[in-house]
Write a protein that holds these residues in place. Sequence first.
Motif, PDB file in Angstrom:
ATOM      1  N   ASN A  70      -6.612 106.604 -68.620  1.00 55.28           N
ATOM      2  CA  ASN A  70      -7.948 106.641 -68.020  1.00 55.28           C
ATOM      3  C   ASN A  70      -8.749 107.880 -68.432  1.00 55.28           C
ATOM      4  O   ASN A  70      -9.781 108.176 -67.821  1.00 55.28           O
ATOM      5  CB  ASN A  70      -7.829 106.565 -66.496  1.00 55.28           C
ATOM      6  N   SER A  98     -15.496 112.265 -63.413  1.00 55.32           N
ATOM      7  CA  SER A  98     -14.774 111.351 -64.302  1.00 55.32           C
ATOM      8  C   SER A  98     -13.688 112.029 -65.133  1.00 55.32           C
ATOM      9  O   SER A  98     -12.975 111.363 -65.877  1.00 55.32           O
ATOM     10  CB  SER A  98     -15.762 110.619 -65.217  1.00 55.32           C
ATOM     11  N   ASP A  99     -13.548 113.343 -65.016  1.00 56.46           N
ATOM     12  CA  ASP A  99     -12.457 114.052 -65.699  1.00 56.46           C
ATOM     13  C   ASP A  99     -11.210 114.195 -64.839  1.00 56.46           C
ATOM     14  O   ASP A  99     -10.155 114.573 -65.344  1.00 56.46           O
ATOM     15  CB  ASP A  99     -12.906 115.491 -66.048  1.00 56.46           C
ATOM     16  N   ARG A 123      -8.400 111.017 -68.087  1.00 56.52           N
ATOM     17  CA  ARG A 123      -8.597 112.122 -67.159  1.00 56.52           C
ATOM     18  C   ARG A 123      -7.996 113.393 -67.759  1.00 56.52           C
ATOM     19  O   ARG A 123      -6.917 113.337 -68.372  1.00 56.52           O
ATOM     20  CB  ARG A 123      -7.927 111.818 -65.807  1.00 56.52           C
ATOM     21  N   GLN A 180     -13.763 109.395 -58.237  1.00 57.84           N
ATOM     22  CA  GLN A 180     -14.833 108.439 -58.538  1.00 57.84           C
ATOM     23  C   GLN A 180     -16.099 109.164 -58.995  1.00 57.84           C
ATOM     24  O   GLN A 180     -16.884 108.626 -59.771  1.00 57.84           O
ATOM     25  CB  GLN A 180     -15.112 107.651 -57.258  1.00 57.84           C
TER      26      GLN A 180
END
Lengths: 157, 157
Positions: A99, A65-66, A101, A62
């Motif tokens: 997402n 963000s990676d 990541r 959270q």
Amino acid sequence: MKIRSVKSSDYYAISPLINEWWGGRQMSDMLPKLFFDHFNNTSFIAEEDGHIIGFLIEFLSQSNSDVAYIHFVGVNPVYRKNHIGKQLYNNFFNVIRENNRKVVRAVTSPVNKVSIAYHTKMGFSIENGDIEIDGVPVVSNYDGPNKDRVLFVKNVD
Amino acid sequence: MKIRSVKSSDYYAISPLINEWWGGRQMSDMLPKLFFDHFNNTSFIAEEDGHIIGFLIEFLSQSNSDVAYIHFVGVNPVYRKNHIGKQLYNNFFNVIRENNRKVVRAVTSPVNKVSIAYHTKMGFSIENGDIEIDGVPVVSNYDGPNKDRVLFVKNVD
């Protein structure tokens, strides 16, 4: 075999299995119900004939963000060598790409040779530690006193 | 007193304090380092003269976009009755409003009367249980065998 997302109620089927699948180690306390309530969309179950034979509990960091983090992955020892882990990981890698990541992290105990071998085979690197156990870099006391951990990292293409 | 966001390295200061602050109960296993690495932006520390005197570890539910979850909140017993918990909660309620969360959830053990009294005072309701302990509704075996829990919920304006 079918792969599906985790539901809250899966907790009550999986929790009693964990210590057994981990060879008698006391592990179930590390997976409280909250992981089944709040990270369903990045966590997966492998089922065969309605029985859970594997699971992967993972979340998106959270505050970074990676990063995505694998908290628990387990396969019923009877069903190992059937690429169940690989299929769970594939679902998970799809989710993390969706997402955006870039980095996946996971930690394990130095005694968990199966996990170390598996993550290495899956292309994870082991981060530097302050000690070495059986040739593996380990961060001592990482998760508290006497809780040494092996730290895995993998960049996602 | 200063309130600031949690850093990864706070884990090593806080983890050894937890069992002490919880009156000797074995609690530190429930707060592994991952919570200090991946939920920093919703978790807060209260410091006085450079010493940690309270903390709140919380995250936004990843699979239920209305919900925020309080995992741990603790105040050094020496500093209780100084509204430290309240200030930590205020920081946290600001964050959840910014993130459009409508519902806050938390769980505690029936033995933790301080937590039950505190959450009730803070306006949390207790969800229905299947048993009752000392007049409080409790969900038996919620977090595994013999791990009964009191479930709190609060709607955020």
